[in-house]
Design an enzyme around this catalytic site. Structure first.
Site, PDB file in Angstrom:
ATOM      1  N   LYS A 191       0.882  -1.182   0.000  1.00 25.25           N
ATOM      2  CA  LYS A 191       0.000   0.000   0.000  1.00 25.25           C
ATOM      3  C   LYS A 191       0.910   1.220   0.000  1.00 25.25           C
ATOM      4  O   LYS A 191       1.382   1.652   1.048  1.00 25.25           O
ATOM      5  CB  LYS A 191      -0.892  -0.021   1.255  1.00 25.25           C
ATOM      6  CG  LYS A 191      -2.215   0.701   1.107  1.00 25.25           C
ATOM      7  CD  LYS A 191      -2.116   2.184   0.799  1.00 25.25           C
ATOM      8  CE  LYS A 191      -1.988   3.055   2.028  1.00 25.25           C
ATOM      9  NZ  LYS A 191      -1.755   4.482   1.635  1.00 25.25           N
ATOM     10  N   GLU A 267       8.341   1.199  11.587  1.00 27.97           N
ATOM     11  CA  GLU A 267       9.488   2.108  11.414  1.00 27.97           C
ATOM     12  C   GLU A 267       8.888   3.499  11.382  1.00 27.97           C
ATOM     13  O   GLU A 267       8.195   3.839  10.424  1.00 27.97           O
ATOM     14  CB  GLU A 267      10.209   1.842  10.094  1.00 27.97           C
ATOM     15  CG  GLU A 267      10.644   0.410   9.865  1.00 27.97           C
ATOM     16  CD  GLU A 267      11.827   0.026  10.718  1.00 27.97           C
ATOM     17  OE1 GLU A 267      12.548   0.926  11.185  1.00 27.97           O
ATOM     18  OE2 GLU A 267      12.020  -1.178  10.927  1.00 27.97           O
ATOM     19  N   CYS A 302      13.556  10.390   7.602  1.00 28.72           N
ATOM     20  CA  CYS A 302      13.256  10.013   8.990  1.00 28.72           C
ATOM     21  C   CYS A 302      14.461  10.231   9.891  1.00 28.72           C
ATOM     22  O   CYS A 302      14.320  10.543  11.060  1.00 28.72           O
ATOM     23  CB  CYS A 302      12.791   8.559   9.049  1.00 28.72           C
ATOM     24  SG  CYS A 302      13.936   7.433   8.244  1.00 28.72           S
ATOM     25  N   GLU A 401       8.669  16.407  14.980  1.00 30.26           N
ATOM     26  CA  GLU A 401       9.266  16.065  13.686  1.00 30.26           C
ATOM     27  C   GLU A 401       8.671  16.977  12.614  1.00 30.26           C
ATOM     28  O   GLU A 401       7.477  16.897  12.329  1.00 30.26           O
ATOM     29  CB  GLU A 401       8.996  14.596  13.344  1.00 30.26           C
ATOM     30  CG  GLU A 401       9.694  14.180  12.076  1.00 30.26           C
ATOM     31  CD  GLU A 401       9.397  12.740  11.659  1.00 30.26           C
ATOM     32  OE1 GLU A 401       8.224  12.328  11.739  1.00 30.26           O
ATOM     33  OE2 GLU A 401      10.340  12.042  11.256  1.00 30.26           O
TER      34      GLU A 401
HETATM   35  P1  NAD Z   1       2.047   8.635   7.455  1.00 33.05           P
HETATM   36  O1  NAD Z   1       2.116   7.917   8.741  1.00 33.05           O
HETATM   37  O2  NAD Z   1       1.122   9.781   7.331  1.00 33.05           O
HETATM   38  O3  NAD Z   1       1.650   7.637   6.272  1.00 33.05           O
HETATM   39  C1  NAD Z   1       2.376   6.458   6.049  1.00 33.05           C
HETATM   40  C2  NAD Z   1       1.484   5.463   5.336  1.00 33.05           C
HETATM   41  O4  NAD Z   1       0.427   5.090   6.213  1.00 33.05           O
HETATM   42  C3  NAD Z   1       0.829   6.000   4.069  1.00 33.05           C
HETATM   43  O5  NAD Z   1       0.821   4.992   3.083  1.00 33.05           O
HETATM   44  C4  NAD Z   1      -0.577   6.320   4.536  1.00 33.05           C
HETATM   45  O6  NAD Z   1      -1.540   6.269   3.508  1.00 33.05           O
HETATM   46  C5  NAD Z   1      -0.814   5.204   5.537  1.00 33.05           C
HETATM   47  N1  NAD Z   1      -1.876   5.486   6.524  1.00 33.05           N
HETATM   48  C6  NAD Z   1      -2.294   6.685   6.983  1.00 33.05           C
HETATM   49  N2  NAD Z   1      -3.319   6.519   7.846  1.00 33.05           N
HETATM   50  C7  NAD Z   1      -3.557   5.192   7.932  1.00 33.05           C
HETATM   51  C8  NAD Z   1      -4.499   4.393   8.652  1.00 33.05           C
HETATM   52  N3  NAD Z   1      -5.391   4.935   9.470  1.00 33.05           N
HETATM   53  N4  NAD Z   1      -4.447   3.059   8.497  1.00 33.05           N
HETATM   54  C9  NAD Z   1      -3.536   2.479   7.683  1.00 33.05           C
HETATM   55  N5  NAD Z   1      -2.640   3.180   6.960  1.00 33.05           N
HETATM   56  C10 NAD Z   1      -2.642   4.519   7.094  1.00 33.05           C
HETATM   57  O7  NAD Z   1       3.554   9.042   7.114  1.00 33.05           O
HETATM   58  P2  NAD Z   1       4.081   9.843   5.859  1.00 33.05           P
HETATM   59  O8  NAD Z   1       3.696  11.271   6.034  1.00 33.05           O
HETATM   60  O9  NAD Z   1       3.713   9.137   4.613  1.00 33.05           O
HETATM   61  O10 NAD Z   1       5.659   9.681   6.014  1.00 33.05           O
HETATM   62  C11 NAD Z   1       6.421  10.461   6.862  1.00 33.05           C
HETATM   63  C12 NAD Z   1       6.766   9.711   8.129  1.00 33.05           C
HETATM   64  O11 NAD Z   1       7.469   8.497   7.812  1.00 33.05           O
HETATM   65  C13 NAD Z   1       7.699  10.484   9.013  1.00 33.05           C
HETATM   66  O12 NAD Z   1       7.241  10.420  10.331  1.00 33.05           O
HETATM   67  C14 NAD Z   1       9.031   9.751   8.866  1.00 33.05           C
HETATM   68  O13 NAD Z   1       9.902   9.885   9.945  1.00 33.05           O
HETATM   69  C15 NAD Z   1       8.572   8.349   8.687  1.00 33.05           C
HETATM   70  N6  NAD Z   1       9.625   7.525   8.092  1.00 33.05           N
HETATM   71  C16 NAD Z   1      10.263   6.605   8.877  1.00 33.05           C
HETATM   72  C17 NAD Z   1      11.283   5.819   8.353  1.00 33.05           C
HETATM   73  C18 NAD Z   1      11.977   4.780   9.186  1.00 33.05           C
HETATM   74  O14 NAD Z   1      12.625   3.906   8.604  1.00 33.05           O
HETATM   75  N7  NAD Z   1      11.881   4.820  10.503  1.00 33.05           N
HETATM   76  C19 NAD Z   1      11.641   5.967   7.012  1.00 33.05           C
HETATM   77  C20 NAD Z   1      10.959   6.908   6.230  1.00 33.05           C
HETATM   78  C21 NAD Z   1       9.945   7.673   6.786  1.00 33.05           C
END
Ligand code: NAD
Length: 497
Positions: A191, A267, A302, A401
């Site tokens: 997804k 993550e 991240c 963040e």
């Molecule tokens: P997000 O949490 O908003 O979304 C991530 C994914 O989750 C998307 O595909 C989104 O559609 C999905 N999602 C959102 N709501 C959901 C729900 N209720 N149920 C199921 N899925 C849902 O994050 P983002 O804005 O896409 O990405 C940024 C974040 O990712 C930052 O916090 C960053 O630090 C983190 N990140 C972490 C790592 C790591 O390896 N630790 C790597 C890259 C990014």
């Protein structure tokens, strides 16, 4: 670096055929509801394609397909050496289609084309290859049992894996999951983020070409609260692997508890400290790394080094070096191979970053670089790399963040104080330490509550070491053989002799 010019990339962008449909059982198809959403490029606001907006009905189809494919054994029961061959072919196809994938990534989420090609695509192919190559070199165990018993300790694929990924490294985060998930024999439903679905959708076709059987790798584009939630609550998804924000990570644990107790590996976010001691071996190198740590990928990383902790005795000399270094990180058109700072992923994210810059002003931090939206006339979403000095760790810009190019500089007087400030955060993803003193480097590295610690560098690493967070930065680990644990169940089989 690529030999293609900006004009070449522009031309290719204009003629690129972009697929926006979901991928189930080896075929592209519209969402069951027929719904779509517009995929808008942050580069210049152009509409790229209508993307299938999947929901519960599509999740049902994909999970059923993944389950029956898994149970059939067409992939799950192949000899590891056979899966290895297919995975290596998959990696080769990613490399071969590198320019197309890089272009999709840049148009979709705004990162510089040179990074998309030189970092995202090549690291994505490498992670698939690395996992594939490893899979026939891992042995199970025989337990140290009584003479009349044979105790086998084996790892089995877990079944149906849902992988929910973010938009900052769409292809790479997908491949960090797909590599070990597919190599170990699972069926996977990807997804991608609604903000950057295009490379994930394209990847599915390459998987089929590589020889991964239909149904083993399905892709469902759509929103988190619709198709993401449907997968997370599904009773027949065995494991949910996630990269994204801490807020959604917590929600996924709730969904797992409310449904079938699926394994959940997270993550999540970070607010990583980059600690520069007065005895750093090379202050110029440290300053350049500090600038890169917040400007690379527009700060949408991240592990962004978003809190720069500087020993007060050198702070007045060091901050100007960072301010000078950040000048070489300049927003530009991401299709220009010379650009090193692209567009933020969308208007919402840009406004979010700008509101944090405003919060920095409001809380009394001192702006020493950047601070503005630029290139507005392009229709894209560009923000200058920004530095605030005089920050304290209680300010919002130090605690939350931002996920954009905004650096907070905080002073300290002793190693103890540096560690206390560094650890005073809900996150624990990464940290860096700059010192020439070996003991100080090790002692500080040990004291830091973070999954990755870098010494005299920022953001080192490759596929050989695990990557993931302490505290609210997550639980599982991507990369390395440790990642395989997430995609397998451990079984003990007792044979009476
Ligand atoms: P997000 O949490 O908003 O979304 C991530 C994914 O989750 C998307 O595909 C989104 O559609 C999905 N999602 C959102 N709501 C959901 C729900 N209720 N149920 C199921 N899925 C849902 O994050 P983002 O804005 O896409 O990405 C940024 C974040 O990712 C930052 O916090 C960053 O630090 C983190 N990140 C972490 C790592 C790591 O390896 N630790 C790597 C890259 C990014």
């Amino acid at each position: 670096m690529t030999s293609l010019t900006r004009d070449d990339w522009e031309q290719r962008a204009n003629t690129l055929k972009i697929e926006g449909r979901a991928f189930i059982h080896g075929e592209y198809r519209a969402a069951v509801s027929g719904a779509t959403f517009e995929c808008i490029s942050p580069v210049d606001g152009r509409m790229l394609v209508e993307v299938a907006s999947c929901d519960l009905a599509d999740a049902e189809l994909a999970v059923q397909d993944a389950r029956s494919t898994f149970n059939s054994g067409v992939w799950s029961r192949l000899a590891p050496a056979q899966r290895k061959r297919v995975m290596i072919r998959f990696a080769e196809l990613i490399d071969q289609h590198g320019e197309e994938l890089a272009l999709l990534e840049t148009l979709d989420m705004g990162k510089p084309i040179s990074d998309a090609l030189g970092i995202d695509v090549s690291s994505a192919a490498n992670s698939i290859r690395w996992s594939g190559e490893a899979i026939d070199k891992i042995y199970d165990e025989v337990a140290a049992t009584a003479h009349d018993q044979l105790g086998l300790v084996t790892r089995e694929p877990i079944g149906v894996v849902a992988a929910i990924v973010p938009w900052n490294f769409p292809l790479l985060m997908s491949c960090w999951k797909l590599g070990p998930a597919l190599s170990t024999g699972n069926s996977v439903i990807l997804k991608p983020s609604e903000k950057s679905p295009l490379t994930g959708i394209r990847l599915a076709q390459l998987a089929i070409e590589a020889g991964i059987p239909a149904g083993v790798f399905n892709v469902l584009p759509g929103y988190g609260h619709t198709v993401g939630k449907a997968l997370a609550l599904h009773m027949d998804v065995d494991t949910l692997v996630f990269t994204g924000s801490t807020k959604i990570a917590k929600q996924l644990m709730v969904y797992a508890g409310e449904s079938n107790m699926k394994r959940v590996w997270l993550e999540a976010g970070g607010k990583s400290p980059n600690i520069v001691f007065a005895d750093a071996p090379d202050l110029q190198a440290a300053a350049e790394a500090a600038a890169g740590a917040i400007a690379f990928n527009q700060g949408e990383v991240c592990t962004a080094g978003s809190r720069l902790l500087v020993e007060n005795s050198i702070k007045d000399a060091f901050v100007p070096l960072v301010v000078a270094a950040i000048k070489s990180w300049k927003p530009g058109n991401p299709l220009d191979p010379a650009t090193n700072v692209g567009a933020l992923v969308d208007t919402t994210q840009m406004n979010n970053v700008l509101s944090y810059i405003q919060a920095g002003h409001d809380e009394g931090a001192k702006l020493v670089a950047g601070g503005k939206r630029v290139m507005e006339e392009t229709g894209g979403t560009y923000v200058e790399p920004t530095i605030f000095d005089g920050v304290n760790n209680a300010m919002r810009i130090a605690r939350e963040e931002i996920f954009g190019p905004v650096l907070s500089v905080i002073g300290f007087d002793s190693a103890e104080e540096a560690v206390a400030i560094a650890n005073d955060t809900p996150y624990g993803l990464a940290a860096a330490v700059w010192t020439s003193n070996l003991s100080k480097a090790h002692l500080t590295a040990k004291a830091l509550r973070a999954g990755s610690v870098w010494v005299n560098q920022y953001d080192g690493g490759d596929m050989t070491a695990p990557f993931g967070g302490f505290k609210q930065s997550g639980n599982g680990r991507d990369k390395s053989l440790h990642a395989f644990d997430k995609y397998t169940e451990l079984k003990a089989t007792w044979i009476k002799l």
